[in-house]
Design an enzyme around this catalytic site. Structure first.
Site, mmCIF file in Angstrom:
data_model
loop_
_atom_site.group_PDB
_atom_site.id
_atom_site.type_symbol
_atom_site.label_atom_id
_atom_site.label_comp_id
_atom_site.label_asym_id
_atom_site.label_seq_id
_atom_site.Cartn_x
_atom_site.Cartn_y
_atom_site.Cartn_z
ATOM 1 N N HIS A 198 0.843 -1.204 0.000
ATOM 2 C CA HIS A 198 0.000 0.000 0.000
ATOM 3 C C HIS A 198 0.873 1.247 0.000
ATOM 4 C CE1 HIS A 198 -3.105 -2.609 2.263
ATOM 5 N NE2 HIS A 198 -3.620 -2.366 1.062
ATOM 6 N N LYS A 205 -18.203 -6.034 7.315
ATOM 7 C CA LYS A 205 -16.926 -6.668 7.622
ATOM 8 C C LYS A 205 -16.415 -6.165 8.957
ATOM 9 C CE LYS A 205 -14.856 -7.406 3.066
ATOM 10 N NZ LYS A 205 -13.700 -7.031 2.225
ATOM 11 N N ARG A 261 -1.799 -6.025 -8.583
ATOM 12 C CA ARG A 261 -0.798 -7.045 -8.281
ATOM 13 C C ARG A 261 -0.705 -8.081 -9.385
ATOM 14 N NH1 ARG A 261 -3.431 -8.264 -2.552
ATOM 15 N NH2 ARG A 261 -5.159 -8.154 -3.993
ATOM 16 N N SER A 264 -3.275 -7.463 2.860
ATOM 17 C CA SER A 264 -3.494 -7.334 4.301
ATOM 18 C C SER A 264 -3.958 -8.654 4.898
ATOM 19 C CB SER A 264 -4.538 -6.250 4.585
ATOM 20 O OG SER A 264 -4.070 -4.989 4.202
#
Length: 169
Positions: free
Chosen positions: A27, A51, A100, A137
């Protein structure tokens, strides 16, 4: 550029959104690169009530502020709602997203097209550094939960907070 010219030029602004639970070196790589391209970079912790994160929103904001303080042009806050509404409210014309892998692109392209269609906000895709191409994460939390060494994946401040959270009953 003279003082007058710089006063007339509007600030180039972008947002780097995410859950940042916790913020990783991946990040930070994207935020750092965005901070060199834009005058102001808003790092926005997007709140998803469905969440539950390891870190509270307030803890995430504090960690992000600490690890990005050297950039000088990063603003950190939380937002609950559509990212395009956040952009409209703050007159932000661009979203910066790290990619990514090809699998990220499939999802992020759909989001970029939807965001542009809803509001005209553009999305800039930045390929992650190969060093962080595998990093998330969720993966950091999982490895740390089982006692794995994640010290090379997160800043020292985040590592300390992560270890502290995982030690609590």
């Amino acid at each position: 550029m003279t003082g007058r010219e710089s006063e007339e030029r509007p600030l180039r602004r972008a947002v780097c959104p995410g859950s940042f639970d916790p913020i990783t070196n991946g990040h930070i790589d994207i935020i750092s690169r965005a901070s060199r391209l834009y005058d102001v970079v808003h790092v926005t912790v997007m709140i998803n009530k469905s969440k539950s994160g390891l870190f509270t929103v307030e803890e995430r904001i504090a960690l992000i502020e600490e690890v990005t303080s050297a950039y000088g042009n990063v603003r950190v806050e939380a937002f609950h709602g559509l990212l395009v509404d956040y952009c409209k409210q703050r007159d932000i014309p661009a979203i910066v997203k790290g990619l990514r892998a090809v699998s990220d692109f499939d999802y992020e392209l759909q989001m970029a097209q939807m965001n542009n269609g809803l509001s005209g906000v553009e999305t800039l895709f930045v390929p992650t550094s190969p060093t962080y191409s595998f990093l998330s994460s969720s993966l950091v939390k999982e490895v740390a939960t089982w006692g794995g060494d994640v010290s090379h994946l997160v800043p020292p401040t985040v590592l300390e907070a992560l270890v502290g959270k995982l030690r609590r009953p």
